[in-house]
Design a protein around this motif. Structure first.
Motif, PDB file in Angstrom:
ATOM      1  N   ALA A 145      -6.668   4.156 -17.292  1.00  0.00           N
ATOM      2  CA  ALA A 145      -7.610   3.111 -16.877  1.00  0.00           C
ATOM      3  C   ALA A 145      -8.202   3.493 -15.526  1.00  0.00           C
ATOM      4  CB  ALA A 145      -6.918   1.756 -16.800  1.00  0.00           C
ATOM      5  N   ASP A 146      -9.500   3.341 -15.424  1.00  0.00           N
ATOM      6  CA  ASP A 146     -10.209   3.741 -14.203  1.00  0.00           C
ATOM      7  C   ASP A 146     -10.590   2.495 -13.425  1.00  0.00           C
ATOM      8  OD1 ASP A 146     -11.322   5.423 -12.366  1.00  0.00           O
ATOM      9  OD2 ASP A 146     -13.162   5.776 -13.498  1.00  0.00           O
ATOM     10  N   GLU A 147      -9.629   1.951 -12.701  1.00  0.00           N
ATOM     11  CA  GLU A 147      -9.873   0.774 -11.876  1.00  0.00           C
ATOM     12  C   GLU A 147      -9.188   0.985 -10.538  1.00  0.00           C
ATOM     13  OE1 GLU A 147      -7.863  -2.830 -12.689  1.00  0.00           O
ATOM     14  OE2 GLU A 147      -5.964  -1.831 -12.869  1.00  0.00           O
ATOM     15  N   ARG A 148      -9.776   0.452  -9.517  1.00  0.00           N
ATOM     16  CA  ARG A 148      -9.186   0.599  -8.185  1.00  0.00           C
ATOM     17  C   ARG A 148      -8.771  -0.770  -7.685  1.00  0.00           C
ATOM     18  NH1 ARG A 148     -12.089   4.641  -4.342  1.00  0.00           N
ATOM     19  NH2 ARG A 148      -9.977   4.699  -3.511  1.00  0.00           N
ATOM     20  N   ALA A 149      -7.513  -1.090  -7.913  1.00  0.00           N
ATOM     21  CA  ALA A 149      -6.943  -2.352  -7.445  1.00  0.00           C
ATOM     22  C   ALA A 149      -5.476  -2.109  -7.145  1.00  0.00           C
ATOM     23  CB  ALA A 149      -7.097  -3.439  -8.506  1.00  0.00           C
ATOM     24  N   ILE A 150      -4.949  -2.887  -6.223  1.00  0.00           N
ATOM     25  CA  ILE A 150      -3.535  -2.832  -5.882  1.00  0.00           C
ATOM     26  C   ILE A 150      -2.928  -4.172  -6.264  1.00  0.00           C
ATOM     27  CG2 ILE A 150      -3.833  -3.581  -3.480  1.00  0.00           C
ATOM     28  CD1 ILE A 150      -1.681  -1.413  -2.768  1.00  0.00           C
TER      29      ILE A 150
END
Length: 189
Positions: free
Chosen positions: A46-51
């Motif tokens: 998955a290409d998402e930028r979240a923490i």
């Protein structure tokens, strides 16, 4: 976000050195999400930028091993942070995060974090510095683990070579051609 959640988040290493107000300010940009048992929080690739900050429940981190089965690397509990690799490094997720029980997470997107940095938000800067320290410690720990693994592998290879050497000496005390002890190396008495 309620005070109990904020109080628990203040104990997270990523927020070390931040005041309650600074944590509240950071988390005002986060979204609370709930996932049912067995649901994926995110999947490998998955290409998402979240923490993600685990607020309630348990999450397992699973690695897909090529030509094998999935391996559970870790089981995370309340107060854990995950997704940091893709958050700080723009690459797809290398693992799957899956709810073991019903879970609630606070999800902070990288775009929101970047806006905080652009506005010179001190809490965002401290969070970044804390992340660098945490990730550096993880990298050092990984280096030591690899060194131990290589040392164990070398010991195994040494035992294998010793075994092969011993077999090359031969075990027979009789020589079908006559004349005493012989070895595979061709030595004769």
């Amino acid at each position: 976000m309620n005070e109990d959640i904020l109080q628990n988040l203040q104990k997270v290493n990523l927020f070390r050195g931040l005041s309650a107000e600074e944590v509240r300010s950071m988390m005002s940009h986060a979204e609370l999400r709930t996932y049912g048992s067995s649901a994926s929080v995110f999947e490998t690739g998955a290409d998402e930028r979240a923490i993600y900050f685990l607020v309630e429940g348990t999450v397992e981190i699973a690695l897909e091993v090529p030509f094998s089965t999935e391996v559970i690397l870790d089981e995370l509990n309340v107060g854990s942070v995950f997704g940091e690799s893709s958050f700080f490094h723009s690459q797809p997720h290398s693992v799957t995060a899956r709810a073991v029980s019903e879970v609630t997470v606070a999800r902070l997107e990288r775009a929101d974090y970047d806006r905080l940095l652009e506005s010179n938000n001190l809490a965002a800067c401290r969070m970044g510095a804390n992340a660098a320290e945490i990730l550096a410690a993880k990298l050092q720990h990984t280096d030591h683990w690899i060194a131990d693994l290589l040392q164990a592998e070398e010991a195994h290879r040494t035992r294998e070579r010793w075994h092969q050497f011993r077999q090359s000496l031969g075990h027979a005390f009789d020589n079908p051609e006559g004349g005493g002890f012989s070895t595979h190396a061709g030595w004769r008495e």
